[in-house]
Structure formats: structure tokens, C-alpha cells
Design a protein around this motif. Structure first.
Motif, PDB file in Angstrom:
ATOM      1  N   PHE A  54       0.834  -1.205   0.000  1.00  0.00           N
ATOM      2  CA  PHE A  54       0.000   0.000   0.000  1.00  0.00           C
ATOM      3  C   PHE A  54       0.865   1.250   0.000  1.00  0.00           C
ATOM      4  O   PHE A  54       0.616   2.197  -0.732  1.00  0.00           O
ATOM      5  CB  PHE A  54      -0.910   0.030   1.225  1.00  0.00           C
ATOM      6  N   LEU A  55       1.885   1.238   0.862  1.00  0.00           N
ATOM      7  CA  LEU A  55       2.773   2.397   0.970  1.00  0.00           C
ATOM      8  C   LEU A  55       3.542   2.607  -0.334  1.00  0.00           C
ATOM      9  O   LEU A  55       3.621   3.726  -0.847  1.00  0.00           O
ATOM     10  CB  LEU A  55       3.747   2.221   2.140  1.00  0.00           C
ATOM     11  N   LEU A  56       4.098   1.537  -0.883  1.00  0.00           N
ATOM     12  CA  LEU A  56       4.878   1.641  -2.119  1.00  0.00           C
ATOM     13  C   LEU A  56       4.036   2.080  -3.305  1.00  0.00           C
ATOM     14  O   LEU A  56       4.538   2.723  -4.229  1.00  0.00           O
ATOM     15  CB  LEU A  56       5.569   0.307  -2.421  1.00  0.00           C
ATOM     16  N   GLU A  57       2.752   1.727  -3.284  1.00  0.00           N
ATOM     17  CA  GLU A  57       1.845   2.103  -4.380  1.00  0.00           C
ATOM     18  C   GLU A  57       1.098   3.401  -4.084  1.00  0.00           C
ATOM     19  O   GLU A  57       0.153   3.751  -4.792  1.00  0.00           O
ATOM     20  CB  GLU A  57       0.852   0.969  -4.626  1.00  0.00           C
ATOM     21  N   ASP A  58       1.526   4.113  -3.049  1.00  0.00           N
ATOM     22  CA  ASP A  58       0.913   5.383  -2.638  1.00  0.00           C
ATOM     23  C   ASP A  58      -0.584   5.273  -2.368  1.00  0.00           C
ATOM     24  O   ASP A  58      -1.342   6.217  -2.599  1.00  0.00           O
ATOM     25  CB  ASP A  58       1.180   6.481  -3.683  1.00  0.00           C
ATOM     26  N   LYS A  59      -1.030   4.135  -1.843  1.00  0.00           N
ATOM     27  CA  LYS A  59      -2.438   3.965  -1.485  1.00  0.00           C
ATOM     28  C   LYS A  59      -2.734   4.493  -0.084  1.00  0.00           C
ATOM     29  O   LYS A  59      -3.892   4.735   0.247  1.00  0.00           O
ATOM     30  CB  LYS A  59      -2.855   2.495  -1.568  1.00  0.00           C
ATOM     31  N   ILE A  60      -1.670   4.633   0.728  1.00  0.00           N
ATOM     32  CA  ILE A  60      -1.817   5.197   2.072  1.00  0.00           C
ATOM     33  C   ILE A  60      -0.646   6.129   2.346  1.00  0.00           C
ATOM     34  O   ILE A  60       0.415   6.023   1.731  1.00  0.00           O
ATOM     35  CB  ILE A  60      -1.885   4.103   3.174  1.00  0.00           C
ATOM     36  N   SER A  61      -0.877   7.044   3.283  1.00  0.00           N
ATOM     37  CA  SER A  61       0.183   7.983   3.651  1.00  0.00           C
ATOM     38  C   SER A  61       1.170   7.292   4.587  1.00  0.00           C
ATOM     39  O   SER A  61       0.879   6.248   5.172  1.00  0.00           O
ATOM     40  CB  SER A  61      -0.417   9.207   4.350  1.00  0.00           C
ATOM     41  N   LEU A  62       2.320   7.903   4.726  1.00  0.00           N
ATOM     42  CA  LEU A  62       3.338   7.367   5.625  1.00  0.00           C
ATOM     43  C   LEU A  62       2.820   7.326   7.063  1.00  0.00           C
ATOM     44  O   LEU A  62       3.046   6.345   7.785  1.00  0.00           O
ATOM     45  CB  LEU A  62       4.623   8.207   5.541  1.00  0.00           C
ATOM     46  N   GLU A  63       2.094   8.350   7.471  1.00  0.00           N
ATOM     47  CA  GLU A  63       1.551   8.394   8.832  1.00  0.00           C
ATOM     48  C   GLU A  63       0.549   7.263   9.052  1.00  0.00           C
ATOM     49  O   GLU A  63       0.558   6.593  10.091  1.00  0.00           O
ATOM     50  CB  GLU A  63       0.880   9.753   9.110  1.00  0.00           C
ATOM     51  N   GLU A  64      -0.332   7.054   8.071  1.00  0.00           N
ATOM     52  CA  GLU A  64      -1.313   5.973   8.187  1.00  0.00           C
ATOM     53  C   GLU A  64      -0.609   4.618   8.200  1.00  0.00           C
ATOM     54  O   GLU A  64      -0.955   3.725   8.969  1.00  0.00           O
ATOM     55  CB  GLU A  64      -2.310   6.043   7.032  1.00  0.00           C
ATOM     56  N   TYR A  65       0.415   4.486   7.361  1.00  0.00           N
ATOM     57  CA  TYR A  65       1.202   3.250   7.318  1.00  0.00           C
ATOM     58  C   TYR A  65       1.824   2.963   8.681  1.00  0.00           C
ATOM     59  O   TYR A  65       1.727   1.851   9.198  1.00  0.00           O
ATOM     60  CB  TYR A  65       2.294   3.370   6.242  1.00  0.00           C
ATOM     61  N   GLN A  66       2.456   3.974   9.264  1.00  0.00           N
ATOM     62  CA  GLN A  66       3.098   3.793  10.566  1.00  0.00           C
ATOM     63  C   GLN A  66       2.079   3.385  11.631  1.00  0.00           C
ATOM     64  O   GLN A  66       2.341   2.495  12.446  1.00  0.00           O
ATOM     65  CB  GLN A  66       3.831   5.067  10.986  1.00  0.00           C
ATOM     66  N   SER A  67       0.927   4.012  11.605  1.00  0.00           N
ATOM     67  CA  SER A  67      -0.119   3.697  12.575  1.00  0.00           C
ATOM     68  C   SER A  67      -0.596   2.250  12.413  1.00  0.00           C
ATOM     69  O   SER A  67      -0.737   1.525  13.399  1.00  0.00           O
ATOM     70  CB  SER A  67      -1.292   4.663  12.410  1.00  0.00           C
ATOM     71  N   LEU A  68      -0.826   1.838  11.169  1.00  0.00           N
ATOM     72  CA  LEU A  68      -1.311   0.479  10.908  1.00  0.00           C
ATOM     73  C   LEU A  68      -0.237  -0.572  11.202  1.00  0.00           C
ATOM     74  O   LEU A  68      -0.547  -1.659  11.694  1.00  0.00           O
ATOM     75  CB  LEU A  68      -1.809   0.355   9.471  1.00  0.00           C
ATOM     76  N   VAL A  69       1.008  -0.241  10.923  1.00  0.00           N
ATOM     77  CA  VAL A  69       2.098  -1.168  11.241  1.00  0.00           C
ATOM     78  C   VAL A  69       2.205  -1.339  12.751  1.00  0.00           C
ATOM     79  O   VAL A  69       2.386  -2.466  13.243  1.00  0.00           O
ATOM     80  CB  VAL A  69       3.437  -0.708  10.625  1.00  0.00           C
ATOM     81  N   LYS A  70       2.075  -0.251  13.506  1.00  0.00           N
ATOM     82  CA  LYS A  70       2.117  -0.347  14.962  1.00  0.00           C
ATOM     83  C   LYS A  70       1.003  -1.260  15.475  1.00  0.00           C
ATOM     84  O   LYS A  70       1.225  -2.094  16.357  1.00  0.00           O
ATOM     85  CB  LYS A  70       2.014   1.036  15.602  1.00  0.00           C
ATOM     86  N   LYS A  71      -0.204  -1.102  14.930  1.00  0.00           N
ATOM     87  CA  LYS A  71      -1.324  -1.963  15.340  1.00  0.00           C
ATOM     88  C   LYS A  71      -1.051  -3.418  14.985  1.00  0.00           C
ATOM     89  O   LYS A  71      -1.310  -4.319  15.779  1.00  0.00           O
ATOM     90  CB  LYS A  71      -2.627  -1.521  14.650  1.00  0.00           C
ATOM     91  N   THR A  72      -0.522  -3.643  13.793  1.00  0.00           N
ATOM     92  CA  THR A  72      -0.246  -5.014  13.360  1.00  0.00           C
ATOM     93  C   THR A  72       0.847  -5.642  14.216  1.00  0.00           C
ATOM     94  O   THR A  72       0.746  -6.806  14.614  1.00  0.00           O
ATOM     95  CB  THR A  72       0.152  -5.033  11.871  1.00  0.00           C
ATOM     96  N   LEU A  73       1.897  -4.864  14.505  1.00  0.00           N
ATOM     97  CA  LEU A  73       2.967  -5.388  15.362  1.00  0.00           C
ATOM     98  C   LEU A  73       2.451  -5.672  16.775  1.00  0.00           C
ATOM     99  O   LEU A  73       2.840  -6.667  17.395  1.00  0.00           O
ATOM    100  CB  LEU A  73       4.150  -4.421  15.397  1.00  0.00           C
ATOM    101  N   ALA A  74       1.562  -4.823  17.258  1.00  0.00           N
ATOM    102  CA  ALA A  74       0.981  -5.066  18.583  1.00  0.00           C
ATOM    103  C   ALA A  74       0.159  -6.353  18.569  1.00  0.00           C
ATOM    104  O   ALA A  74       0.217  -7.149  19.514  1.00  0.00           O
ATOM    105  CB  ALA A  74       0.114  -3.883  19.007  1.00  0.00           C
TER     106      ALA A  74
END
Length: 185
Positions: A54-74
Motif C-alpha cells: 500500500f505504501l509503495l503504491e501510494d495507497k496510504i500515507s506514511l503516517e497511516e502506514y506507521q499507525s497500521l504497522v504499529k497496530k499489526t505489530l501489537a
């Protein structure tokens, strides 16, 4: 004085068979556990892969990516903690039972599969008439995770995936209904 006779040999054979049976049971349990680990960890890992795309294809912003990655890692950390904890459980009676809010517990699993849900445009509805149950949290999370991942795996690729999850009481029993429009198994 030591003697070795037929009865001693029979006891040795019986003890050997019991050892073999015990080892086979342990191997079966380890195989099942390996399957559970593979299944429970693959969801969050695949979720991370989808988020990166999603991030590489510009489907989400970096901030949204970071937030979703944090949730997924949690959620991955919670999964690993639950798996580590379950290793220590020897008997079903030893499982800690606690009061669970079904919606909150289901939301933990939805967070684990968030990228799949977004990527596949999955519609999930829930109606929990029975909102609280007393059960083991690890088992309920694993149950929801298995049902959701099977819905994704066996979805009808020609139609959007629709999932409806509900709880209700019937004849004194609490019923969990998990329904989708997939092709089934």
C-alpha cells in the motif's frame, strides 16, 4: 540375584509400547502446535506485507502506514505472547477463564487482519446480543482468527466478501454464528 524371564520381557515390551505411544502423542501435539503457530502468525505477517505494498503504491500515507504497522505489530506481539503462554498449559482445566467483551475481543482479530480487510474490501457486520462471555481469551482470539482467515481463504473471488458475526442465546446456550458468502470448504 537378578533374573530375567518371560514376565520381565513382557513388562519391558509393555513399557516400550507405552513410551512409543507417549512419544507419538507428544509428536502429534507438537505438530498441531506448529500448525497453530503457522496459522496465527501468518495473518499479521501477511498484513505487514500488504501494508508495505500500500505504501509503495501510494495507497496510504506514511503516517497511516506507521499507525497500521504499529497496530499489526501489537497484534503480532499479542499472538506470540498468547502462543508462548499456551505452551505452558498442560491441561484444558488449567486455562484461565475470564469475562470477555465479545466485541472488544473480535476487534483484536479485526486489527490483525486490517490490511486484508481493506485490500479485499471485505464487509464485516457484527451483532452481539450476548455481549460478555466467560472463557479463555487465547482460545476465543484463536477461534475468531481461524474463522476470519478461512473466510478470506475460501472466499468467492467473483463477489465481494461479506461476513456476519453474531452471538445470541438459545435454550440456555450461547451461540456464536459466523457466516460468510464464500464458496465453503
Amino acid at each position: 540375584m537378578l533374573s530375567y524371564g518371560r514376565n520381565d520381557r513382557e513388562m519391558t515390551d509393555i513399557e516400550s509400547q507405552e513410551s512409543i505411544d507417549s512419544l507419538q502423542a507428544k509428536l502429534k501435539a507438537l505438530t498441531q502446535y506448529a500448525h497453530i503457530i503457522s496459522h496465527d502468525v501468518s495473518g499479521p505477517i501477511s498484513n505487514l506485507s500488504i501494508l508495505l505494498n500500500f505504501l509503495l503504491e501510494d495507497k496510504i500515507s506514511l503516517e497511516e502506514y506507521q499507525s497500521l504497522v504499529k497496530k499489526t505489530l501489537a497484534s503480532l506481539e499479542l499472538t506470540i505472547d498468547n502462543l508462548n503462554w499456551s505452551v505452558r498449559i498442560e491441561r484444558l482445566e488449567d486455562l484461565p477463564i475470564q469475562e470477555l467483551n465479545i466485541q472488544e475481543t473480535f476487534n483484536v482479530v479485526l486489527d490483525m487482519y486490517n490490511a486484508y480487510i481493506q485490500d479485499l474490501s471485505i464487509t464485516i457486520t457484527s451483532s452481539f446480543d450476548v455481549q460478555k462471555i466467560k472463557h479463555n481469551k487465547t482460545i476465543i482470539i484463536s477461534l475468531f482468527s481461524n474463522l476470519l482467515s478461512n473466510s478470506i481463504k475460501y472466499r468467492n473471488h467473483k463477489a465481494p466478501l461479506l461476513i456476519d458475526v453474531s452471538t445470541f442465546e438459545r435454550e440456555g446456550e450461547i451461540i456464536l454464528k459466523f457466516q460468510d458468502n464464500g464458496v465453503g470448504v
